[in-house]
Design an enzyme around this catalytic site. Structure first.
Site, mmCIF file in Angstrom:
data_model
loop_
_atom_site.group_PDB
_atom_site.id
_atom_site.type_symbol
_atom_site.label_atom_id
_atom_site.label_comp_id
_atom_site.label_asym_id
_atom_site.label_seq_id
_atom_site.Cartn_x
_atom_site.Cartn_y
_atom_site.Cartn_z
ATOM 1 N N SER A 1 -0.696 2.561 -4.344
ATOM 2 C CA SER A 1 0.336 1.613 -3.943
ATOM 3 C C SER A 1 -0.235 0.210 -3.769
ATOM 4 O O SER A 1 -1.429 0.051 -3.489
ATOM 5 C CB SER A 1 0.948 2.083 -2.626
ATOM 6 O OG SER A 1 2.138 1.399 -2.332
ATOM 7 N N PRO A 2 0.597 -0.826 -3.927
ATOM 8 C CA PRO A 2 0.122 -2.191 -3.611
ATOM 9 C C PRO A 2 -0.303 -2.281 -2.152
ATOM 10 O O PRO A 2 0.443 -1.845 -1.263
ATOM 11 C CB PRO A 2 1.353 -3.066 -3.882
ATOM 12 C CG PRO A 2 2.258 -2.231 -4.735
ATOM 13 C CD PRO A 2 1.999 -0.814 -4.368
ATOM 14 N N GLN B 1 1.718 -6.838 -9.463
ATOM 15 C CA GLN B 1 2.876 -7.088 -8.604
ATOM 16 C C GLN B 1 2.908 -8.563 -8.234
ATOM 17 O O GLN B 1 1.946 -9.096 -7.676
ATOM 18 C CB GLN B 1 2.821 -6.253 -7.324
ATOM 19 C CG GLN B 1 4.109 -6.370 -6.495
ATOM 20 C CD GLN B 1 3.971 -5.779 -5.107
ATOM 21 O OE1 GLN B 1 3.290 -6.343 -4.245
ATOM 22 N NE2 GLN B 1 4.621 -4.648 -4.867
ATOM 23 N N TYR C 1 10.391 -10.404 2.283
ATOM 24 C CA TYR C 1 9.870 -11.579 1.602
ATOM 25 C C TYR C 1 11.023 -12.328 0.913
ATOM 26 O O TYR C 1 12.191 -12.005 1.119
ATOM 27 C CB TYR C 1 8.761 -11.168 0.631
ATOM 28 C CG TYR C 1 7.566 -10.553 1.326
ATOM 29 C CD1 TYR C 1 6.954 -11.211 2.397
ATOM 30 C CD2 TYR C 1 7.058 -9.310 0.957
ATOM 31 C CE1 TYR C 1 5.867 -10.658 3.064
ATOM 32 C CE2 TYR C 1 5.976 -8.741 1.617
ATOM 33 C CZ TYR C 1 5.387 -9.413 2.667
ATOM 34 O OH TYR C 1 4.321 -8.857 3.331
ATOM 35 N N ARG D 1 10.279 -3.553 -6.647
ATOM 36 C CA ARG D 1 10.143 -2.913 -5.329
ATOM 37 C C ARG D 1 11.270 -3.413 -4.443
ATOM 38 O O ARG D 1 11.492 -4.622 -4.325
ATOM 39 C CB ARG D 1 8.789 -3.214 -4.695
ATOM 40 C CG ARG D 1 8.702 -2.804 -3.228
ATOM 41 C CD ARG D 1 7.288 -2.775 -2.681
ATOM 42 N NE ARG D 1 6.663 -1.481 -2.959
ATOM 43 C CZ ARG D 1 5.624 -0.999 -2.284
ATOM 44 N NH1 ARG D 1 5.072 -1.699 -1.303
ATOM 45 N NH2 ARG D 1 5.114 0.172 -2.586
ATOM 46 N N ARG E 1 -2.451 4.171 2.353
ATOM 47 C CA ARG E 1 -3.572 4.410 3.266
ATOM 48 C C ARG E 1 -4.505 5.537 2.824
ATOM 49 O O ARG E 1 -5.731 5.400 2.968
ATOM 50 C CB ARG E 1 -3.037 4.663 4.671
ATOM 51 C CG ARG E 1 -2.459 3.413 5.335
ATOM 52 C CD ARG E 1 -1.797 3.743 6.671
ATOM 53 N NE ARG E 1 -1.327 2.546 7.349
ATOM 54 C CZ ARG E 1 -0.164 1.963 7.102
ATOM 55 N NH1 ARG E 1 0.644 2.458 6.177
ATOM 56 N NH2 ARG E 1 0.207 0.877 7.762
#
Length: 784
Positions: free
Chosen positions: A416-417, A495, A579, A627, A721
């Site tokens: 994942s980013p 991304q 964002y 996303r 993680r």
């Protein structure tokens, strides 16, 4: 000490029994509004693990319960003419009448004072029981006491969507059965199990549209039974349906902020409800009764408040976990029609794994043959789609390929980013980035995402965020991409995103989300509306105007073109987590009065304009994704219908995959955490708009990945993680499953061979231990 229990259900009686046993000197009394012998419902269910707890608490009641149990190991799922059986589940049922009778007899034997046919008005309890040291409100799901003291207990009560009714039958059965029927008005599920010789419980469930379509009436028990008997004639095998207050209801999901008030404490359904689809209402009540009895025994005579606090501490988290699992299971049944086009074993896997507490690996231990059938069907379906045969290698779903346009991934595992905050203050990459991405590329995942990369300096979250707005940065990214392609079979996605109102902040390990400490380093912010992230702390952004939109669009197109030259395989637009583009999408952060605010169609307008411009600049053979935050975790935020509209609009604009995240839109969000807690959002988009999705969020185990893929919750699974502390997660999982076809760097082949040997031994050892650890049958009860 005097203890008064209001409510004579299983939880209240079991607490009274255990409290009296803890100290025979105490006066323990139970007041039940129904007459002795009255009961409603048919059977109740317990797991083997719960029985072990009962055995240790009161042997006499346990032995009597044991002798009345009907046991089963198999769960049978009946769907479109197919029966799929999964063994090794370890449950038992007993008549609710018999359960109550056993508990009442035990209470009388130890000296509990039982009172029946006495309704206690909640407004009278403090005066009527003024001499009681503790009052236990075990008065059921509609608890008058809880409602009278609502301001103190602060209950949250939500009526769920589906209709259900509880009936019985004389039909015998030797397993737990889910009978699914696809009717002209939608699917119906009958949850059924035998609880004593010649008696079985039948819970019928359907959504509102189906219920209305069949013309059911809430209180017409006989009419409902007649219609259901006709629909389920084959399954009933000539046996009748039995009635006992079998009205139609909607399940109330209850949880109380506070469990005690003064000397009153809640127990059982009065405190928290758990949906019957995981068979946990009575289990929850009786396990809480054990904890409350322990707490009262330890602290009750000296400090009632301390006793209630100990009870809360012991049971709140387990209750929340169990209730969360029940909520997830309930939600699947509310939307079961979304799965009704599945093939038989895929549907069966979905039913078994619906609550997310049971995974692929759990099922392998319970019934390896069941999983092998599901795998075989998965590989056959994939062979029809791709022309490739995986029946011999059997890599498990996570190690099968996936294609988006001309990009083919070797497996479904994605890094994942993840923000690294390690660029220099000018947005240039550092050695950290090279080591980070290069080392993970060797770890075996199919796809690697870059962290959010910014197309201009003022688009950054922090001074440590990387950019792609100049030739130096383009060359730095190209070096990483070239290494990934030269040394692994992983693909790498870029991304791109803009921080919006969440920009100009400190690094993630500093004072997160606060402005940069040096005022001279901060820059002006923009957003959909002039709303600061943190009132009184964050900078108030300017409302983005049309010239600003045009400039940002040009910056994203230029960064996309640099991404093409750098060799990225895929491009993603970040429209999540509050964002810039997410601030347009959410009604919580978009208060505009122009063509870019209001309806979801208007709120999508600017993100879609940017995406379309990027799509035009990005090669047609390379895929693009978006996303999104599928929920804002706050009332008044994005709805499921909004996410479906977004998915469909981006698909029309050329999007190939929705990367489904959630939240981080507003600081006062109230997320519901848990294992795989965001997967249901990916599942909804995958099954309604029917777009390819990537799931993310608290996914930590290979078994969870295989579960998500098997049950059509997503097509790709991203881990964040777990990849930070284990870059070789995918290689380790491949060794665990014996997926020897996965690519390793030639330098690491000796390690691969050892890993395959060691993990194979570990897998066999775990299965042996699990088989030995399975709870033993608890004795004399009939095998149903």
């Amino acid at each position: 000490m005097r203890i008064t229990v209001v409510g004579g259900g299983p939880g209240g009686l079991y607490f009274a029994l255990l409290a009296k046993k803890a100290n025979p000197r105490w006066t323990v009394e139970v007041f039940e509004q129904n007459r002795h012998g009255d009961t409603f419902g048919f059977g109740v269910v317990f797991s083997d693990e719960t029985l072990e707890e009962f055995m240790g608490r009161d042997v006499q009641s346990y032995e009597q319960l044991r002798d009345g149990f009907a046991y089963w190991d198999d769960v049978a799922i009946h769907y479109r003419g197919h029966e799929m059986r999964c063994a090794g589940n370890g449950f038992c049922g007993i008549s609710r009448v018999r359960l109550l009778d056993i508990l009442r007899r035990r209470c009388l034997a130890v000296g509990v004072d039982l009172n029946f046919a006495l309704r206690i008005a909640p407004e009278d309890i403090e005066t009527r029981f003024a001499s009681s040291d503790i009052i236990v409100a075990a008065d059921g799901i509609n608890s008058p006491i809880r409602e009278y003291y609502r301001e103190a207990f602060r209950p949250s009560i939500e009526l769920k969507a589906n209709r259900f009714c509880w009936m019985g039958s004389t039909r015998p059965m030797s397993e737990f059965n889910y009978f699914f029927r696809d009717t002209a008005h939608g699917p119906i599920c009958a949850h059924t199990y035998q609880y004593e010789q010649g008696r079985s419980t039948w819970i019928f469930e359907m959504d509102e549209a189906c219920w209305q379509g069949h013309g059911f009436s809430e209180f017409d028990e006989a009419g409902s039974a007649e219609k259901l008997a006709a629909i389920y004639a084959e399954e009933l095998q000539g046996h009748p349906l039995l009635l006992n207050r079998s009205m139609w209801r909607r399940f109330p999901r209850i949880f109380c902020r506070n469990w005690s008030h003064k000397n009153i404490v809640l127990l059982g359904d009065a405190k928290a409800s758990a949906h019957y689809s995981i068979g946990s209402g009575t289990k929850l009540a009786m396990e809480c009764a054990i904890a409350l009895a322990d707490a009262v025994a330890a602290h009750g005579e000296s400090d009632i408040g301390k006793a209630f606090a100990a009870y809360d501490k012991a049971r709140r988290v387990p209750c929340q976990v169990l209730q969360h699992n029940a909520d997830v299971s309930l939600a699947w049944f509310e939307h079961m029609r979304r799965s009704f086009d599945m093939e038989p074993m895929q549907f069966a896997m979905t039913v078994m794994c619906r609550a997310k507490s049971i995974t692929y690996d759990n099922l392998v231990v319970r019934d390896k043959g069941f999983v092998e059938k599901a795998d075989k069907e998965f590989y056959a379906r994939l062979a029809r789609e791709t022309g490739e045969d995986f029946s011999a290698s059997r890599p498990t779903p996570m190690f099968t390929p996936f294609r988006l346009r001309e990009m083919k991934l070797i497996n479904r595992v994605v890094m994942s980013p993840m923000a690294q905050y390690s660029a220099d203050r000018h947005g240039n990459l550092t050695d950290w980035h090279m080591v980070h991405y290069a080392s993970h590329a060797l770890g075996g995942m199919g796809l690697i995402f870059t962290e959010m990369t910014c197309p201009s300096p003022d688009a950054r979250i922090t001074l440590g965020c990387p950019g792609l707005w100049n030739d130096t940065q383009e060359a730095q990214w190209k070096r990483i991409v070239d290494f990934v392609h030269a040394n692994s079979q992983a693909r790498i996605a870029l991304q791109l995103g803009h921080a919006g109102r969440k920009g100009s902040t400190q690094l993630g390990w500093e004072d997160d989300d606060r402005p940069i400490a040096n005022p001279d380093d901060n820059w002006p912010l923009v957003s959909a509306s002039p709303i600061p992230w943190l009132d009184g702390i964050s900078q108030t952004p300017a409302e983005l105007d049309r010239p600003g939109m045009a400039e940002i669009t040009r910056n994203f197109v230029a960064a996309a073109e640099r991404g093409v030259r750098a060799g990225f395989d895929m491009l993603e637009l970040h429209c999540a987590h509050g964002y810039l583009f997410a601030s347009f999408l959410s009604p919580l952060t978009n208060h505009r009065q122009d063509a870019y605010g209001g309806s979801i169609e208007n709120r999508m307008r600017f993100p879609l304009e940017v995406f379309a411009a990027m799509r035009a600049a990005w090669p047609a053979e390379r895929p693009m994704s978006v996303r999104i935050s599928a929920t804002d975790w706050k009332e008044g935020g994005l709805t499921e219908e909004d996410t479906f509209a977004m998915a469909e609009a981006f698909r029309e604009a050329g999007c190939d995959l929705i990367d489904v995240s959630a939240g981080q839109t507003v600081p006062d969000q109230r997320p519901v955490y848990g294992r795989m807690f965001q997967v249901s959002f990916a599942e909804a988009i995958r099954n309604v708009p029917r777009m390819a999705t990537m799931a993310v969020g608290a996914i930590t185990e290979p078994g969870q990945i295989n579960t998500i893929l098997h049950t059509r919750r997503a097509d790709l699974v991203a881990l964040a993680r777990p990849h930070l502390w284990n870059p070789y997660f995918a290689h380790q999982a491949a060794a665990w499953y014996g997926a020897s076809s996965q690519a390793w760097p030639p330098q690491y082949l000796p390690g691969r061979d050892q890993a395959l040997r060691e993990q194979s031994r570990n897998w066999e050892r775990q299965q042996e231990l699990a088989a030995k650890a399975r709870p033993k049958r608890h004795g004399k009860g009939s095998i149903a």
